[in-house]
Write a protein that holds these residues in place. Structure first.
Motif, short mmCIF file in Angstrom:
data_model
loop_
_atom_site.label_atom_id
_atom_site.label_comp_id
_atom_site.label_asym_id
_atom_site.label_seq_id
_atom_site.Cartn_x
_atom_site.Cartn_y
_atom_site.Cartn_z
N THR C 199 0.83 -1.20 0.00
CA THR C 199 0.00 0.00 0.00
C THR C 199 0.87 1.25 0.00
N HIS C 200 1.91 1.21 0.81
CA HIS C 200 2.81 2.36 0.86
C HIS C 200 3.51 2.56 -0.48
N LEU C 201 4.00 1.46 -1.03
CA LEU C 201 4.75 1.57 -2.28
C LEU C 201 3.86 2.00 -3.45
N ASP C 202 2.54 1.75 -3.33
CA ASP C 202 1.62 2.20 -4.36
C ASP C 202 1.43 3.72 -4.33
N GLY C 203 1.83 4.32 -3.22
CA GLY C 203 1.63 5.77 -3.11
C GLY C 203 2.94 6.55 -3.15
N THR C 204 4.00 5.94 -2.74
CA THR C 204 5.31 6.60 -2.73
C THR C 204 6.37 5.59 -3.13
N SER C 205 7.35 6.04 -3.86
CA SER C 205 8.40 5.11 -4.25
C SER C 205 9.47 5.07 -3.17
N ALA C 206 10.25 3.99 -3.14
CA ALA C 206 11.33 3.88 -2.17
C ALA C 206 12.55 3.35 -2.90
N GLY C 207 12.94 4.05 -3.94
CA GLY C 207 14.07 3.58 -4.73
C GLY C 207 15.12 4.65 -4.88
N GLY C 209 16.05 5.70 -8.05
CA GLY C 209 15.95 6.19 -9.42
C GLY C 209 15.85 7.70 -9.49
N PRO C 210 15.78 8.22 -10.74
CA PRO C 210 15.80 9.67 -10.93
C PRO C 210 14.57 10.41 -10.38
N TYR C 211 13.48 9.68 -10.23
CA TYR C 211 12.25 10.37 -9.79
C TYR C 211 11.69 9.73 -8.53
N VAL C 212 10.82 10.52 -7.88
CA VAL C 212 10.08 10.01 -6.72
C VAL C 212 8.60 10.08 -7.07
N LEU C 213 7.89 9.06 -6.69
CA LEU C 213 6.45 9.06 -6.95
C LEU C 213 5.77 9.99 -5.96
N LYS C 214 5.05 10.98 -6.48
CA LYS C 214 4.33 11.91 -5.61
C LYS C 214 2.88 11.47 -5.44
N LYS C 215 2.36 10.89 -6.49
CA LYS C 215 0.94 10.57 -6.44
C LYS C 215 0.59 9.55 -7.52
N TRP C 216 -0.23 8.60 -7.16
CA TRP C 216 -0.74 7.68 -8.18
C TRP C 216 -2.23 7.44 -7.94
N THR C 217 -3.01 7.83 -8.88
CA THR C 217 -4.44 7.51 -8.84
C THR C 217 -4.70 6.54 -9.99
N PRO C 218 -4.94 5.28 -9.66
CA PRO C 218 -5.08 4.29 -10.72
C PRO C 218 -6.11 4.73 -11.76
N ASN C 219 -5.83 4.44 -12.99
CA ASN C 219 -6.71 4.76 -14.12
C ASN C 219 -6.91 6.26 -14.31
N THR C 220 -6.14 7.08 -13.60
CA THR C 220 -6.33 8.51 -13.75
C THR C 220 -5.01 9.21 -14.06
N GLU C 221 -4.13 9.22 -13.09
CA GLU C 221 -2.89 9.94 -13.33
C GLU C 221 -1.80 9.52 -12.35
N MET C 222 -0.57 9.84 -12.75
CA MET C 222 0.58 9.59 -11.90
C MET C 222 1.45 10.84 -11.96
N VAL C 223 2.01 11.22 -10.81
CA VAL C 223 2.87 12.40 -10.78
C VAL C 223 4.23 12.00 -10.22
N LEU C 224 5.28 12.32 -10.99
CA LEU C 224 6.64 12.01 -10.56
C LEU C 224 7.42 13.31 -10.41
N GLU C 225 8.21 13.39 -9.34
CA GLU C 225 9.06 14.56 -9.18
C GLU C 225 10.50 14.13 -9.02
N LYS C 226 11.39 15.04 -9.31
CA LYS C 226 12.82 14.73 -9.29
C LYS C 226 13.27 14.24 -7.91
N ASN C 227 14.11 13.19 -7.93
CA ASN C 227 14.68 12.68 -6.69
C ASN C 227 15.91 13.53 -6.36
#
Lengths: 337, 277, 532, 334, 332
Positions: C199-207, C209-227
Motif C-alpha cells: 500500500t505504501h509503495l503504491d503511493g510513494t516510491s522507495a528507490g 531512481g531519478p524520480y520520486v512518486l508523488k501521487k498515483w491515482t489508478p486509471n487517472t494519473e501519476m505524478v513524478l518529481e525529481k529525486n
C-alpha cells in the motif's frame, strides 16, 4: 413519512441482497478462472504462487462458502477486494464514483434545462414548424448512439474547432487536487480556486452535453406530451376563465402539473446516465465508474462488478426515494403523513 | 420558407418520415445482396483506408473492405437483433405483467419486486456482464438485452391490466360467466395492445442502440460479420479516417430515429388526449 | 414552482457565464503550460495494477520502475544487453552458479539513505518470498547474501545464461529496506502473508531512481518529481502521466499540445498525424511476436493437430500482409526467435506458397477443407488488434478451404483456456519477460507454450536437447548456432505459425528530445527533454 | 343486535304469496384500502344489509354516491366476494359458496346493465361480436339467429350489427347493453344506474323499454339509482341506503308518501321537481362522511336536522315500523 | 337594464369531415340581476355559447359571427387582451366538474386570490388574502381561515364547487355563467349549491346564465328559459309559462319524458329517435324526424322564431298562423 422511508430502506436491503446474489451467481457461471486471468505466464507455472493466490482470494473454498463469506463481509460494509485492481472495491468506488457523479449531475442539469425548455416550446407551438424541429432534435437525442456522438463531438469541438478542451477532468498539465468531496466543481468552488473551477467546468461541458443529450430527448418528449395533456385539463380552462395570460397559465398552472411525470423520467434518466457512462468515459478519458465497470465486467471481476451494481442499485433506490419525496413537495395529494 | 414550414407542419410529417426511413431499411435488409457493391469480407490490403469514392461509396476500412457494402449488410444483423430482443422482452413481459396485474395481491407484490430488482441494475452493465459471461455472440447479446428489457413491458402490461380489469366491459364479460383466461386474453389483451405497441416501437430504436453499444464494446457479433456497432468501434480508433465510423454510426442513428418517429406518431395517434385539437 | 424555474434559469446563466469566463482562463492556463518546460505530460493507457516492484509484472511496469528504482544491471537505449547500474561489476565462479556483485559507491535512495548490500538482499528475498507475479523471475535464486556493505553474493540453483537479463527487470529492483520495513515490509519466508508495504509503495516510491512518486491515482494519473539525491541526468523536474484509454483521444490531445507523448497508440493512428504539425512519429522495433497456436492434441485440435495441415497453414498465410498491418518497421522472423535475440533469422521473402499449401491439404486428406474455430481476444499487440489479425487469417486460410470461425473474448477469459491447453486454434503474442533466448525456449515441446499446444517432449527429442544446451551455453557464437538450428526446425515442424514481430509506433511533440524506445521500459523519463 | 336483525329478516320476507328470487341476509363487503404511504385501512362499503326481492318485482336501491349501492349490486352477482357470514340465496341456493360450474350457470340467470353504455362495450368489437360473446362463453349454438331476435327486442335495426360502439349514440349503446344482458334469458337483472348517463329524451325511451321487457319476459329488476324521480316511476319497493346501510325500506308509495327516515325526507325534498306542487325544502348541512371512517352511533346524525343525543352513541336497529315499512331511526323505535 | 345582449350569434366549427354549425343564429338578452336558463340535451350548443361569451372559444378552426353586447362592449370585437380583463372580472364562469376544475397543486386560498391579484392591481397580497377568506365565508365554507390553506383534494365535491363560486365572485362579477354546476353532485349537495347561488344572486344583484339539461334546476333558479335543440333556440319564455304551457313540441316532449314524483304516470311519453348528427342535419326543421306534429312543410322549410303576443318566442310552424302568413304578431 418515517414509516414510508423505513419501508423503502427495507426494500433497499432486499434489493441489495438480490443484486449481490444475482451477480454472484452470474459471475460464477462463467468458465473463467481469476487465477489464470491474473497471474503471469511464468507465475502460473509455479504451484506455490498459484496456491498463495488462491488462498488469498478464498478461491480454494467451495462456492457456497465463498458466497457466505462474501455476504458476511457485506454485512460489515466490506465490499471485498477487486481481483483486477487488487484494491478494496470500496476504495475503488470512492475513487471513481465522484467523477461519474459530477459528470452525471452536469449532464442532468443540461438535460433538465434544455429538455423542459424544448418540451414547453414544443407543446405551446404544437404542430408548428418549431415543434417539428424540436421534436426532431429531441428524438435525435434518444436515437443517437452515444459512443459515436461522443467521438464526433470530441473531434469537432476539441480537435477541429478547438472550442472545448480535450480529454480528462482537468487541464493535463495540472494535477487533480487531493481530498475534498472528489466533485471538483464543488471542491474548487469551496476553496475559492476559480481558475480550477473554470477549468473543470470547461472540461465538463462537452461530455456533459453528449451524455445529457439522450436524457434531454426523453425529458423534452415527456414534457411536451404532459403539457399538452395538462393544457386540455379543466383547471387550465378555469385559469383562463379567471383572465390569466396564456404565459401565466403555462408558468403557474400547467408546468408544475406537467412536471410530475417528468420527474419520474428524469430519475430514470439519471440512473441511466450513471450506468450508460461505460460507452463514453473511454472516449473522454474520464476516470469514472463506467470504465471501471466495463473493465470489471469483461474480466469478470466478481467483487468489483458486484460493488458497482450495489452502488448503482443503491443510487436507484435513493433516487426513487427522492422522486417520491419530490412528488410530495410538488403534489399535495401524495404527501406522506 | 413559408412553404417549407407548412409542409413540415402537416400533421404526422415526422411519422411519415419515420415510416419512410423504416421502409428504406427494410428494403435494404431484403435486397442487401443486390445493393451491395462488394463482398462484405473480401480484404484488399492495398486499398486500406481509402476515402469515399465512386468505386467505394463509403470508402474502405482497415483491411480494405468496402464500408458501403458492410453497412448495407449490417442492417440485417442490427434490425433482426433489435426486433428479436423486443419480441422476446415483449412476450415475456406481457405474460409476466399480465399475471401479476390480474392476480394482484401477494403474487403481484412478489412479481413486481422481482422486476424492480432487475430494473435496479444498471442496464448496460448487466448486459455486459451477461454477454461477457455467456460469451460474445448475437444470440447471447439478444438474451442479455431481453433480460434487461422485459420488466418495462411487464410493468406497462401490469398497469394496463389493472386499469382494464376494472373496466365495465370486462365486468360485463365476467358477469356473463367468462373464465379468467378468456377475460385476460380476449378482453384485456387486445385493448392493451396500443400502448404496448408504442412502447415496442420506441424500444426497437433503443434495442438497436444498445445492441450496437454492446458490439462497440466487443460483446456483440463475431467478426468479420458486418455489424454497425463494431464497425463504429473499428473506426473509432482511426477517427481521422472519418468514413469508417461515420457511416455505420449514421446508419444506427437513422434506423433508431426512424423507429422513434414511428413510435411517437403511433402514440400521438393512439392517445386521444393528444389527438384533441 | 416559480422559484424552481428561476433557480434553474440562474443555473443556466451560471453555466453560460462559465463558458465566457473560462475561455479567458484557458488562455492564460495554456500559456502557463507551454512555457513550463520543466513538466512533461505523457498520455498512456497503462495496465498498472501495483507499483510494488516485488509484485508487478505489467507491460508498462518498468516505465515507472525505471524512473523510480534502480537495478544491479540495467538496459540502455534501445539495446537489450544488460549494462551495469547499481552494480559496478560482477564475477561468476566456475560452476556458473555463484554471482558476486560489487556495488557502486555513493548511490542514495530518495529518502537520503545510502544504497547498501543489505538493501539488495532484502529486495531480492522479498521478491522471492512474496510469491507474487514477479517472483517467477527469481525462481532460480537459491540464496542471497551480503558479504560486506557493497558486496552481494547470489547463489543459483542451476546455470542460467539469462540471469543478467533477468536482473534488469523490476523483480530485482532495489528498494530502500529501511523505509519498506518501516512500512510493514518483510523479506521473511512468510512474507506472502505478513508483508504489508505494498500500500505504501503504491503511493510513494522507495528507490534510488531519478524520480520520486508523488501521487498515483489508478486509471487517472501519476505524478513524478525529481529525486533530490539522484546524481545522474534529470531533464524534466516533473512528469505527469495521464491515463487516456482511447488512442485516438491521445493523438488529439497531443496535437492540441495538451500532452507531450502519446504512448499507447498504434500504427494506424500515427499514420494520420499531420505532417508539419506539432507532433512527430517515433517507430522502433519490439520483441513482441504474434503467432498462431494450433493444438497438437487430436482431441482438441482435431484437423489442426495434423502436422500437414499445420504446415499448410504456414504456407498459406500472407506474411507481407501482416507486416503491412503491423505498421512500418514490422519484421518477419523465421520462427520463434525475434530479431535482436541471439542467432535470430528472418523468414525468406517468398515464403508464402499457396500451391504447396493446397498440396499439403490434399495430402492430409482435407482437399475440400474443414471448419475450425479461431479464438482471438479483444486485445492488441502494439496497436494491431488480434481480432484484425484473426480476420486476416480467416481470409488467407479460406484460400486453402479452411473455414475459420472467429470467436472473440476478453483476454482474461481467453487466456485461461490457452493456458490450460484447451484452445484448438488461437491468436496469441509473446512478449518476453526478459531479453534472452532462454525466455523464448518456452516454445520448445514440453515447455510452457509447448504444453499449451499439447506438444509433448517426445514429439521432437532433438529440439529438447538443443534447448537444454541453449539454456546453459554462455558462449554467444555457439548459442547463436544452436538458436539457428532450433529456428529452422520450428519453422517447418511445430504447432505454431509465427506471424510478425511488431514495431512500436507512437507520437511525441516535435519539441521533445531524448526519445529512445526500449521494449522493456518504453522510455527513460529522465532523458526526456522539452526544447524551447 | 344480531338477534334483532335475524328477527327483521323474517319480517322483511314475511310477505307471502309470491316467491322470493333473492334473499340477502347480513351482507357485508369490506375492502382493504391502502394509502400511498402504505397505511392500510378498511372500507365497509356494504355493512350488514338484509332484504329480499320477489320474483317479478322491481326493487330499487337509492342513495348518494359512495353509499355502497353499486357494490351491493355487484356483490349479489358474484363480482365481489362478500365477507364471512354473509348469505345470498338465489332461488334458495347460497351463491357465496358456488362451485366454478355453478357460478357459470348462475351467470345465465342473473345479469347486469351498466351505467355508462360507452364503457361497458369493448371498443374493439363490433356489436355482433359483443352480442355473440355470451353464446360463445356458454357454448350455445345458433347465436346468430338469437342476436337478430335480441336486436329486435331492444328496438335496434340489424344494420347496427357491423358497427363499432363508438359509431353509435348513447341510447343505442345502452340498448345493446340491454340486449346483451337479455341474451341468456336471465331471471334477475341488476340495473346499475341504467339511465343516468343518457339525455332526458333518451332516458324515457330506455325506461319504457325496460318496463316493456319486464312484462314480456317476467324479469325481476334490482334497480340501482340516485335519481328519485326515476325510482319513483319504476319501482315496486325501494330501499334507501346511506353509508353502507339500508336506512329505510318499503313500498314505493309508502316511501314517497309516508316517509319515515329523516334522510329519506331530505333526499326527497332536495329533488328539483318540475311539477307545480310547492314543497318545503330541507337542505342538509355538511357533506357525506367518508365511508372508510363513518361516524359513531347513527351514521346520519352528523347531518340529521332532528338528531338527538342518543343518535351520537347508539346505532339504531333496522326494524319494522309499519306493515311493509322498515327503518333504522331512533325516532321510530318505541 | 340590459346587461347582455346576444344577437345573431353563429358559431361554426371546421373539421376535416366538413363544417358544423354548433350554434345557429342565436338571439337573447339578459337584464341586470335576472337569471336565464339555457336548456338542452348534449350537442345542443349550450356550452359552446357560454364559452363564446367568455371568449374562451378561439381557435383557427372556429368561425364566430354576430354580436355579443355586454355592458356596452361588443365582446366579439375586443382584442384578446381586452377580453382577458373582463374575463374573471365582470363575467365569471363555473363549470360542471368541480373535481377537476381546480388546480390540484395550489391551495384553495391561492386560487381564490388569483383573480383578485390579476384584476385589481392595487390590492396587496394581504388584502387579497383577507378578501379571499371573506369569500370563503360567504360561500358557506366552515372555518375559512383554515380551509384557505387546504388543497382541493382535501375537500368534497360540494366544497369544491363552493370554492369555484368563490373564485367566480372574487371580483366585481356582473354576470355569472354556470355550466351544469350541479350535474356531478349528489342531490342533497345540489340543493345546497342551488340555494347558495340563489342567495348570492340576490345579495350581489348579479345576473346568472344557468346552463343545464335538468329542467328541475331551471325551474328553481331561473326567471326566463331558452330551450335549445341542435344549436337553435326552439323556445324562449318566462319560466312559469314553459312549465305550465310548453309550446314547442320538443319542450312538450321533454316535460313529458321526465318522471315526476308528484304525479305518477303509467308510462313515460318518450321522444322517439335520436338527436341528429351535426354533420348530417335533416332538411327543414331539425326536429321534424322526431316530432309528432310534423307536416310536409316541416320537412322542407326551416321555421323562424315566431314571437307570440305574450312575448314568448317559439320556432315551430304550428304558431306561425298559417292563414295569416308571416304576420307573427297575430299568431295564436
Amino acid at each position: 413519512m418515517l414509516r414510508f422511508i423505513a419501508r423503502r430502506l427495507l426494500f433497499l436491503l432486499f434489493l441489495l441482497f438480490g443484486v449481490a446474489l444475482f451477480v454472484f451467481i452470474l459471475s460464477h457461471l462463467v468458465p473463467s478462472d481469476p487465477v489464470a486471468a491474473n497471474l503471469s505466464q511464468s507465475a502460473l507455472n509455479n504451484p506455490e504462487i498459484v496456491a498463495a493466490f488462491k488462498e488469498k482470494w478464498g478461491l480454494d473454498q467451495s462456492l457456497f462458502s465463498q458466497l457466505l463469506l462474501y455476504f458476511q463481509h457485506l454485512l460489515t460494509g466490506d465490499l471485498g477486494t477487486s481481483i483486477r485492481t487488487g484494491r478494496p472495491v470500496f476504495d475503488d468506488l470512492m475513487q471513481f464514483f465522484p467523477a461519474t457523479l459530477e459528470l452525471s449531475i452536469v449532464a442532468m442539469v443540461i438535460a433538465l434545462v434544455l429538455g423542459i425548455l424544448f418540451g414547453t416550446i414544443s407543446a405551446i407551438f404544437r404542430n408548428k414548424a418549431i415543434d417539428h424541429i424540436i421534436r426532431t432534435v429531441s428524438i435525435s437525442g434518444v436515437s443517437i448512439p452515444s459512443f459515436w456522438f461522443a467521438l464526433i463531438m470530441l473531434n469537432i469541438f476539441s480537435s477541429v474547432l478547438g472550442i472545448t478542451p480535450g480529454p480528462g477532468r482537468i487541464d493535463t498539465r495540472t494535477t487533480t487536487p487531493e481530498g475534498g468531496t472528489g466533485l471538483l466543481l464543488l471542491d474548487s468552488f469551496i476553496s475559492g480556486n476559480f481558475q480550477l473551477f473554470s477549468d473543470v467546468a470547461m472540461h465538463l461541458i462537452l461530455p456533459g452535453t453528449v451524455l445529457g443529450f439522450f436524457t434531454m430527448g426523453l425529458i423534452a418528449r415527456q414534457t411536451r406530451s404532459n403539457l399538452l395533456e395538462v393544457l386540455s385539463m379543466d383547471y387550465v380552462r378555469t385559469a383562463r376563465s379567471k383572465g390569466l395570460k396564456e404565459s401565466a397559465i403555462i408558468v403557474k398552472h400547467a408546468i408544475s402539473n406537467a412536471m410530475i411525470p417528468v420527474i419520474t423520467v428524469a430519475g430514470i434518466g439519471f440512473c441511466n446516465l450513471l450506468g450508460g457512462m461505460v460507452l463514453v468515459e473511454n472516449i473522454f478519458a474520464w476516470p469514472g465508474i463506467g470504465q471501471y465497470a466495463y473493465l470489471s465486467a469483461v474480466s469478470l471481476d466478481f467483487p468489483a462488478i458486484c460493488g458497482v451494481s450495489l452502488l448503482i442499485a443503491f443510487i436507484y433506490v435513493v433516487i426513487n426515494l427522492l422522486i417520491d419525496i419530490l412528488y410530495g413537495v410538488i403534489d399535495p395529494r401524495v404527501r406522506y403523513e | 420558407m413559408r412553404k417549407f414550414s407548412s409542409f413540415i407542419s402537416q400533421k404526422g410529417f415526422l411519422f411519415k418520415l419515420g415510416l419512410f426511413i423504416c421502409a428504406f431499411w427494410i428494403i435494404v435488409v431484403i435486397f442487401a445482396p443486390l445493393i451491395a457493391t462488394h463482398s462484405t469480407t473480401a480484404q484488399e490490403l492495398s486499398i486500406r483506408y481509402q476515402q469515399p469514392s465512386f468505386s467505394h461509396f463509403f470508402g474502405t476500412d482497415e483491411l480494405g473492405r468496402d464500408v458501403f457494402s458492410r453497412v448495407m449488410y449490417g442492417s440485417r444483423i442490427s434490425l433482426s437483433a433489435g426486433i428479436i430482443t423486443v419480441i422476446i422482452a415483449f412476450s415475456f413481459g406481457i405474460f409476466f405483467g399480465g399475471i401479476a396485474g390480474y392476480k394482484g395481491g401477494k403474487v403481484d407484490e412478489v412479481m413486481m419486486r422481482f422486476s424492480e430488482l432487475i430494473m435496479a441494475f444498471p442496464p448496460l452493465i448487466l448486459a455486459m456482464v451477461i454477454a461477457a459471461a455467456l460469451g460474445p455472440s448475437i444470440i447471447n447479446s439478444v438474451i442479455a438485452m431481453a433480460i434487461i428489457w422485459w420488466p418495462n413491458y411487464a410493468r406497462l402490461m401490469r398497469s394496463l391490466v389493472i386499469s382494464l380489469k376494472e373496466s365495465e366491459y370486462v365486468t360485463a364479460s365476467r358477469v356473463m360467466g367468462a373464465s379468467h383466461i378468456r377475460v385476460l386474453f380476449l378482453e384485456i389483451l387486445p385493448n392493451s395492445f396500443g400502448p404496448l405497441l408504442v412502447m415496442a416501437t420506441l424500444d426497437l430504436g433503443n434495442a438497436i442502440l444498445m445492441f450496437s453499444g454492446l458490439s462497440f464494446l466487443g460483446l456483440g457479433t463475431q467478426p468479420p460479420t458486418p455489424e454497425w456497432g463494431s464497425m463504429v468501434s473499428d473506426g473509432a480508433k482511426v477517427i481521422q479516417n472519418w468514413w469508417v465510423s461515420t457511416f455505420p454510426g449514421l446508419a444506427i442513428f437513422s434506423i433508431s430515429i426512424g423507429a422513434n418517429f414511428v413510435g411517437d406518431g403511433l402514440r400521438d395517434f393512439l392517445d386521444p388526449k393528444l389527438q384533441k385539437e | 414552482m416559480m422559484k424552481k424555474i428561476s433557480l434553474l434559469s440562474i443555473l443556466l446563466v451560471l453555466v453560460l457565464s462559465l463558458f465566457a469566463c473560462s475561455n479567458n482562463g484557458e488562455k492564460t492556463n495554456e500559456s502557463g503550460g507551454t512555457s513550463n518546460t520543466d513538466t512533461i505530460v505523457i498520455g498512456v493507457a497503462s495496465d498498472w495494477k501495483t507499483l510494488d516492484p516485488a509484485r508487478a509484472y505489467e507491460v508498462f511496469g518498468n516505465l515507472y520502475f525505471y524512473a523510480t528504482y534502480e537495478n544491479l544491471y540495467t538496459l540502455e537505449g534501445s539495446e537489450l544487453i544488460p549494462k551495469p547500474a547499481l552494480a559496478k561489476e560482477y564475477t561468476v565462479d566456475e560452476s556458473g552458479l555463484v554471482y558476486t556483485f560489487k556495488l557502486e559507491e555513493g548511490r542514495k535512495f530518495s529518502s537520503g539513505n545510502a544504497v547498501t548490500a543489505e538493501d539488495v538482499v532484502f529486495s531480492f528475498n522479498r521478491t522471492i518470498n512474496l510469491k507474487d507475479n514477479a517472483s517467477a523471475l527469481a525462481k532460480g535464486v537459491v540464496k542471497v547474501e551480503a558479504l560486506d556493505d557493497k558486496t552481494v553474493v547470489v547463489n543459483l540453483k542451476e546455470k542460467d545464461a539469462s540471469f543478467l537479463s533477468k536482473l534488469t527487470s523490476n523483480a530485482f529492483a532495489v528498494v530502500d529496506s529501511k523505509v519498506v520495513k518501516e512500512q510493514g515490509g518483510s523479506d521473511a519466508e512468510d512474507a506472502s502473508t505478513t508483508d504489508a508495504a505494498t500500500t505504501h509503495l503504491d503511493g510513494t516510491s522507495a528507490g534510488s531512481g531519478p524520480y520520486v512518486l508523488k501521487k498515483w491515482t489508478p486509471n487517472t494519473e501519476m505524478v513524478l518529481e525529481k529525486n533530490p539525491y539522484y546524481t545522474g541526468t534529470v531533464n524534466a523536474s516533473k512528469i505527469i502521466i495521464k491515463e487516456i484509454p482511447d488512442p485516438n483521444t491521445q493523438i488529439q490531445a497531443l496535437e492540441k499540445g495538451e500532452i507531450d507523448v502519446a504512448l499507447s497508440v498504434g500504427p494506424d493512428q500515427v499514420k494520420n498525424i499531420k505532417e508539419g504539425g506539432n507532433s512527430k512519429v517515433v517507430s522502433s522495433p519490439t520483441s513482441t511476436l504474434s503467432f498462431l497456436l494450433m493444438n497438437n492434441s487430436t482431441e482438441i485440435g482435431k484437423e489442426m493437430s495434423d502436422p500437414l495441415v499445420q504446415q499448410a497453414v504456414r504456407y498459406a498465410l500472407d506474411y507481407k500482409g501482416f507486416q503491412q498491418l503491423a505498421g512500418d518497421g514490422a519484421l518477419l522472423p523465421m520462427s520463434f526467435v525475434q530479431d535482436g535475440f541471439v542467432g535470430a533469422k528472418s523468414r525468406s521473402d517468398n515464403y508464402q506458397n499457396l500451391e504447396k499449401a493446397k498440396e499439403l491439404m490434399k495430402k492430409a486428406g482435407y482437399e475440400k477443407g474443414f471448419t475450425v474455430p479461431l479464438t482471438a481476444a479483444n486485445y492488441d499487440s502494439e496497436g494491431l488488434s488480434w481480432v484484425t489479425i484473426a480476420e486476416k487469417v480467416k481470409e488467407d486460410l479460406a484460400k486453402i478451404n479452411i473455414n475459420v470461425e472467429i470467436q472473440t473474448g476478453d483476454i482474461g477469459v481467453v487466456i485461461e483456456d490457452y493456458r490450460n491447453g484447451k484452445t484448438p486454434f488461437l491468436v496469441m503474442h509473446w512478449s518476453p519477460d526478459y531479453y534472452d533466448l532462454s525466455n523464448q525456449l518456452a516454445f520448445i515441446p514440453g515447455d510452457i507454450v509447448g504444453k499449451r499446444a499439447n506438444w509433448e517432449p517426445s514429439a521432437n527429442a532433438k529440439l529438447v536437447s538443443l534447448s537444454e544446451q541453449a539454456k546453459v551455453e554462455i558462449d554467444d557464437t555457439k548459442r547463436a548456432e544452436i538458436s539457428g538450428k532450433m529456428q529452422e526446425i520450428i519453422a517447418e515442424n511445430s504447432p505454431y505459425a509465427f506471424l510478425v514481430q511488431h514495431p512500436k509506433s507512437f507520437a511525441v511533440g516535435v519539441n521533445l528530445e531524448g526519445v529512445t524506445y526500449n521494449d522493456l521500459y518504453k522510455l527513460r523519463l529522465n532523458e526526456l527533454k522539452l526544447s524551447k | 343486535m344480531l338477534q334483532n336483525n335475524t328477527n327483521s329478516i323474517a319480517t322483511v320476507s314475511n310477505d307471502t304469496g309470491t316467491e322470493n328470487i333473492l334473499e340477502v341476509s347480513h351482507l357485508k363487503k369490506t375492502f382493504h384500502i391502502k394509502s400511498p404511504d402504505g397505511k392500510k385501512g378498511l372500507l365497509r362499503a356494504v355493512d350488514d344489509v338484509s332484504f329480499t326481492i320477489k320474483k317479478g318485482e322491481t326493487f330499487s336501491l337509492v342513495g348518494e354516491s359512495g353509499c355502497g349501492k353499486s357494490t351491493l349490486g355487484r356483490t349479489l352477482l358474484g363480482l365481489y366476494t362478500p365477507d364471512q357470514g354473509s348469505e345470498i340465496l338465489f332461488n334458495g341456493e347460497d351463491i357465496t359458496n358456488f362451485s366454478k360450474s355453478k357460478r357459470k350457470n348462475f351467470a345465465k340467470k342473473a345479469q347486469l346493465i351498466f351505467q355508462d353504455p360507452s364503457a361497458c362495450l369493448n371498443p374493439r368489437r363490433t356489436i355482433k361480436q359483443i352480442l355473440l360473446e355470451p353464446f360463445k362463453i356458454h357454448k350455445i349454438q345458433n347465436g346468430e339467429a338469437k342476436i337478430k331476435e335480441l336486436m329486435d327486442m331492444v328496438g335496434l335495426a340489424s344494420r347496427f350489427l357491423d358497427r363499432f360502439p363508438h359509431e353509435m349514440s348513447g341510447g343505442q349503446k345502452q340498448r345493446v347493453g340491454i340486449a346483451r344482458a337479455l341474451a341468456l334469458n336471465p331471471e334477475l337483472i341488476v340495473c346499475d344506474e341504467p339511465v343516468s348517463a343518457l339525455d332526458v329524451s333518451i332516458q324515457a325511451q330506455v325506461i319504457n323499454l325496460l318496463e316493456d321487457l319486464q312484462k314480456q319476459l317476467n324479469l325481476t329488476y334490482l334497480f340501482i339509482s340516485h335519481d328519485l324521480s326515476v325510482v319513483h316511476h319504476i319501482s315496486d319497493r325501494v330501499a334507501v341506503m346511506y353509508l353502507g346501510k339500508i336506512v329505510e325500506l318499503t313500498t314505493r308509495d309508502e316511501l314517497y308518501e309516508k316517509t319515515q327516515h329523516p334522510y329519506t325526507k331530505s333526499l326527497l325534498s332536495s329533488v328539483p321537481d318540475i311539477s307545480d306542487e310547492h314543497r318545503e325544502k330541507i337542505i342538509l348541512t355538511g357533506d357525506v362522511p367518508s365511508p372508510s371512517n363513518p361516524p359513531a352511533g347513527c351514521r346520519f346524525h352528523t347531518r340529521c336536522p332532528v338528531a338527538m343525543d342518543i343518535c351520537k352513541t347508539k346505532e339504531p336497529d333496522f326494524i319494522q315500523t309499519g306493515s311493509k315499512h322498515f327503518a333504522s331511526c331512533h325516532l321510530h323505535i318505541k | 337594464m340590459t346587461l347582455l345582449k346576444v344577437e345573431d350569434l353563429t358559431i361554426k366549427f371546421k373539421s376535416r369531415q366538413g363544417v358544423v354549425k354548433a350554434v345557429d343564429n342565436l338571439n337573447f338578452e339578459l337584464a341586470q340581476g335576472s337569471s336565464l336558463g339555457i336548456v338542452g340535451e348534449s350537442g345542443s350548443g349550450k356550452s359552446v355559447t357560454s364559452l363564446t361569451i367568455m371568449g374562451l372559444l378561439q381557435n383557427a378552426n372556429t368561425e364566430i359571427t354576430g354580436n355579443i353586447d355586454f355592458d356596452g362592449l361588443d365582446l366579439l370585437k375586443l382584442s384578446p387582451n381586452e377580453m382577458r380583463k373582463i374575463r374573471g372580472n365582470s363575467i365569471s364562469m363555473i363549470f360542471q366538474e368541480p373535481m377537476t376544475s381546480l388546480n390540484p397543486l395550489h391551495t384553495c386560498g391561492k386560487q381564490i386570490m388569483e383573480p383578485i391579484l390579476i384584476h385589481q392591481k392595487e390590492v396587496s397580497k394581504q388584502e387579497a388574502k383577507k378578501h379571499a377568506i371573506e369569500l370563503l365565508r360567504m360561500v358557506g365554507i366552515p372555518s375559512p381561515e383554515q380551509r384557505f390553506h387546504e388543497y382541493p383534494h382535501q375537500m368534497s365535491g360540494g366544497m369544491r364547487q363552493r370554492i369555484m363560486i368563490a373564485i367566480a365572485l372574487a371580483c366585481n362579477t356582473k354576470l355569472l355563467i354556470a355550466d351544469e354546476p350541479t350535474t356531478a353532485l349528489d342531490v342533497t349537495i345540489q340543493a345546497q349549491i342551488l340555494d347558495l347561488m340563489n342567495s348570492l344572486k340576490k345579495k350581489r344583484d348579479m345576473s346568472i346564465i344557468m346552463i343545464t339539461h335538468d329542467l328541475g334546476v331551471v325551474k328553481e333558479m331561473c326567471e326566463k328559459v331558452v330551450v335549445m335543440y341542435t344549436g337553435q333556440i326552439v323556445e324562449k319564455s318566462p319560466t312559469e309559462l314553459v312549465f305550465a304551457d310548453p309550446l314547442h313540441p320538443y319542450t312538450k316532449g321533454l316535460l313529458n319524458a321526465i318522471p315526476k314524483i308528484s304525479n305518477k304516470v303509467e308510462r313515460l311519453e318518450a321522444i322517439e329517435g335520436t338527436v341528429p348528427d351535426a354533420l348530417n342535419m335533416p332538411s327543414g326543421c331539425s326536429f321534424h324526424p322526431r316530432c309528432k306534429y310534423a307536416t310536409e312543410k316541416c320537412t322542407l322549410e326551416v321555421p323562424t322564431l315566431f314571437q307570440l303576443e305574450d312575448g314568448r318566442e317559439v320556432k315551430c310552424f304550428i304558431y306561425d298562423g298559417s292563414e295569416k302568413g308571416d304576420d307573427v304578431n297575430a299568431a295564436k
